[in-house]
Design a protein around this motif. Structure first.
Motif, PDB file in Angstrom:
ATOM      1  N   GLY A   1       0.830  -1.208   0.000  1.00 24.78           N
ATOM      2  CA  GLY A   1       0.000   0.000   0.000  1.00 24.78           C
ATOM      3  C   GLY A   1       0.858   1.249   0.000  1.00 24.78           C
ATOM      4  O   GLY A   1       0.548   2.248  -0.664  1.00 24.78           O
ATOM      5  N   MET A   2       1.979   1.169   0.723  1.00 20.53           N
ATOM      6  CA  MET A   2       2.875   2.326   0.786  1.00 20.53           C
ATOM      7  C   MET A   2       3.549   2.605  -0.559  1.00 20.53           C
ATOM      8  O   MET A   2       3.908   3.748  -0.839  1.00 20.53           O
ATOM      9  CB  MET A   2       3.937   2.135   1.870  1.00 20.53           C
TER      10      MET A   2
ATOM     11  N   VAL B   1       4.899  19.573  -0.585  1.00 19.17           N
ATOM     12  CA  VAL B   1       3.856  18.656  -0.093  1.00 19.17           C
ATOM     13  C   VAL B   1       4.047  18.536   1.415  1.00 19.17           C
ATOM     14  O   VAL B   1       4.891  17.787   1.897  1.00 19.17           O
ATOM     15  CB  VAL B   1       3.939  17.275  -0.775  1.00 19.17           C
ATOM     16  N   VAL B   2       3.294  19.328   2.174  1.00 19.18           N
ATOM     17  CA  VAL B   2       3.528  19.407   3.619  1.00 19.18           C
ATOM     18  C   VAL B   2       2.702  18.393   4.396  1.00 19.18           C
ATOM     19  O   VAL B   2       2.995  18.119   5.564  1.00 19.18           O
ATOM     20  CB  VAL B   2       3.273  20.834   4.161  1.00 19.18           C
ATOM     21  N   ASP B   3       1.696  17.834   3.775  1.00 16.82           N
ATOM     22  CA  ASP B   3       0.873  16.840   4.459  1.00 16.82           C
ATOM     23  C   ASP B   3       0.315  15.894   3.396  1.00 16.82           C
ATOM     24  O   ASP B   3      -0.102  16.344   2.321  1.00 16.82           O
ATOM     25  CB  ASP B   3      -0.281  17.532   5.213  1.00 16.82           C
ATOM     26  N   TYR B   4       0.312  14.597   3.712  1.00 18.99           N
ATOM     27  CA  TYR B   4      -0.162  13.618   2.730  1.00 18.99           C
ATOM     28  C   TYR B   4      -0.726  12.428   3.478  1.00 18.99           C
ATOM     29  O   TYR B   4      -0.062  11.858   4.339  1.00 18.99           O
ATOM     30  CB  TYR B   4       1.003  13.185   1.831  1.00 18.99           C
ATOM     31  N   GLN B   5      -1.972  12.100   3.159  1.00 25.28           N
ATOM     32  CA  GLN B   5      -2.606  10.989   3.877  1.00 25.28           C
ATOM     33  C   GLN B   5      -3.455  10.149   2.940  1.00 25.28           C
ATOM     34  O   GLN B   5      -3.905  10.611   1.890  1.00 25.28           O
ATOM     35  CB  GLN B   5      -3.488  11.527   4.997  1.00 25.28           C
ATOM     36  N   THR B   6      -3.680   8.907   3.359  1.00 22.99           N
ATOM     37  CA  THR B   6      -4.597   8.042   2.621  1.00 22.99           C
ATOM     38  C   THR B   6      -5.137   6.955   3.525  1.00 22.99           C
ATOM     39  O   THR B   6      -4.577   6.665   4.586  1.00 22.99           O
ATOM     40  CB  THR B   6      -3.925   7.401   1.394  1.00 22.99           C
ATOM     41  N   ARG B   7      -6.230   6.347   3.072  1.00 21.01           N
ATOM     42  CA  ARG B   7      -6.710   5.073   3.608  1.00 21.01           C
ATOM     43  C   ARG B   7      -6.471   4.022   2.529  1.00 21.01           C
ATOM     44  O   ARG B   7      -6.619   4.305   1.342  1.00 21.01           O
ATOM     45  CB  ARG B   7      -8.215   5.127   3.894  1.00 21.01           C
ATOM     46  N   PHE B   8      -6.164   2.825   2.982  1.00 21.30           N
ATOM     47  CA  PHE B   8      -5.941   1.718   2.050  1.00 21.30           C
ATOM     48  C   PHE B   8      -7.233   0.909   2.001  1.00 21.30           C
ATOM     49  O   PHE B   8      -7.606   0.256   2.962  1.00 21.30           O
ATOM     50  CB  PHE B   8      -4.767   0.864   2.530  1.00 21.30           C
ATOM     51  N   SER B   9      -7.923   0.978   0.857  1.00 24.37           N
ATOM     52  CA  SER B   9      -9.263   0.390   0.832  1.00 24.37           C
ATOM     53  C   SER B   9      -9.300  -0.968   0.143  1.00 24.37           C
ATOM     54  O   SER B   9     -10.209  -1.758   0.395  1.00 24.37           O
ATOM     55  CB  SER B   9     -10.241   1.345   0.161  1.00 24.37           C
ATOM     56  N   ARG B  10      -8.333  -1.266  -0.732  1.00 28.90           N
ATOM     57  CA  ARG B  10      -8.430  -2.476  -1.537  1.00 28.90           C
ATOM     58  C   ARG B  10      -7.024  -2.843  -2.019  1.00 28.90           C
ATOM     59  O   ARG B  10      -6.271  -1.966  -2.445  1.00 28.90           O
ATOM     60  CB  ARG B  10      -9.317  -2.135  -2.736  1.00 28.90           C
ATOM     61  N   PRO B  11      -6.662  -4.119  -1.967  1.00 29.85           N
ATOM     62  CA  PRO B  11      -5.312  -4.481  -2.419  1.00 29.85           C
ATOM     63  C   PRO B  11      -5.187  -4.440  -3.943  1.00 29.85           C
ATOM     64  O   PRO B  11      -6.183  -4.559  -4.663  1.00 29.85           O
ATOM     65  CB  PRO B  11      -5.127  -5.912  -1.899  1.00 29.85           C
ATOM     66  N   VAL B  12      -3.967  -4.251  -4.424  1.00 30.79           N
ATOM     67  CA  VAL B  12      -3.679  -4.304  -5.862  1.00 30.79           C
ATOM     68  C   VAL B  12      -2.909  -5.597  -6.135  1.00 30.79           C
ATOM     69  O   VAL B  12      -1.716  -5.696  -5.822  1.00 30.79           O
ATOM     70  CB  VAL B  12      -2.832  -3.098  -6.307  1.00 30.79           C
TER      71      VAL B  12
END
Lengths: 153, 140
Positions: B59-60, B80-91
């Motif tokens: 995911g990273m 890019v001072v802030d960066y976020q995500t949720r991992f919703s589904r594998p690739v």
């Protein structure tokens, strides 16, 4: 063994320094496809006003996961890695990470929350650079949440 | 490198697109570069034993590859001072060939006081979102 909720609120001692190397920054940047010259070319980085090569936005994960290992690899914490899914990640940068930085990290286990058979574990790494006067300078905050399935899930 | 002007931006503007082709060699390379050697990202047998469809991308990795679009648009990666995500589904990444991930960036919010733009990234594989709430805050 289930997740040990007693670890919530725990703060770990500051880590040994992670020394940011130019070749590691080039290698990481190439691996994620960050081709901006400030990651690869010293002249470009200095021309843009940085003292050395600049890390891409997610590079801090390399530093953070070393600190997180103190918690995740502790058998008493009960984090079974075959049951773990990475739920979310956030990087807040206080200043750019550059080659030559000596980064020290304090790991916090911010919360452990049960939700529908999952344990949501949120850790926070406060990453700082060593400075000549001895007072570490804040560099980045990395927040990570893991979802750990329970035994019956 | 040219940098976008805050005053030229409007919420909803598309900043660009990026196609990320992922093969197994790319995952091995990311594993080495990042230090994340979890075998679900390179060992088919291990991945299927823990219930995955096969080897999946870190995911990273996907998070890091997606933000390169924002870095290039911003003209300065450290903006890019802030960066976020949720991992919703594998690739899932096949033994042969590539998994193709598409990234589209849109201006999601503007903060005139802070002179920052929030770039929202849509990151999809086979038409489905693999990352959610993927937001990069860029200082302009």
């Amino acid at each position: 063994m289930p997740i040990n909720a007693d670890y919530a609120g725990r703060t770990y001692p500051v880590t040994d320094a992670y020394v940011v190397g130019r070749e590691k920054l080039r290698e990481f940047s190439s691996a994620v496809g960050s081709l901006h010259p400030v990651h690869h070319d010293l002249v470009a980085a200095r021309g843009a006003g940085y003292p050395d090569l600049v890390a891409p936005p997610t590079f801090a994960v390399v530093v953070a996961q070393r600190a997180e290992a103190q918690y995740i690899q502790d058998p008493d914490a009960g984090v079974d890695f075959s049951r773990v899914v990475h739920a979310d990640e956030r990087f807040t940068h206080h200043r750019a990470i550059v080659a030559g930085d000596e980064l020290v990290t304090v790991l916090h286990v911010d919360s452990i929350v049960e939700r529908r058979g999952l344990s949501m574990v949120t850790t926070r790494c406060e990453i700082a650079a060593r400075t000549a006067d001895g007072e570490p300078q804040p560099v980045a905050t990395v927040t990570s949440t893991l979802a750990v399935r329970g035994d019956d899930a | 490198m040219t940098r976008p002007e805050f005053s030229d931006l409007s919420v909803g503007d598309e900043i660009g697109t990026r196609t990320v082709e992922i093969d197994r060699a790319r995952l091995v390379r990311y594993a080495g570069a990042s230090g994340d050697f979890n075998p679900i990202h390179w060992n088919e047998r291990f991945a299927t034993e823990v219930g995955l469809p096969g080897v999946i991308a870190h995911g990273m990795f996907t998070m890091g590859a997606a933000v390169a679009l924002v870095e290039e648009w911003a003209g300065d990666p450290a903006a890019v001072v802030d960066y976020q995500t949720r991992f919703s589904r594998p690739v899932p990444v096949p033994d042969q060939g590539v998994a193709v991930v598409e990234v589209v960036g849109v201006v999601g919010a503007l903060d005139a006081d802070a002179s920052t733009a929030r770039i929202d990234l849509a990151v999809t594989f086979e038409g489905a979102r693999v990352l959610m709430k993927t937001q990069a805050v860029v200082r302009l």
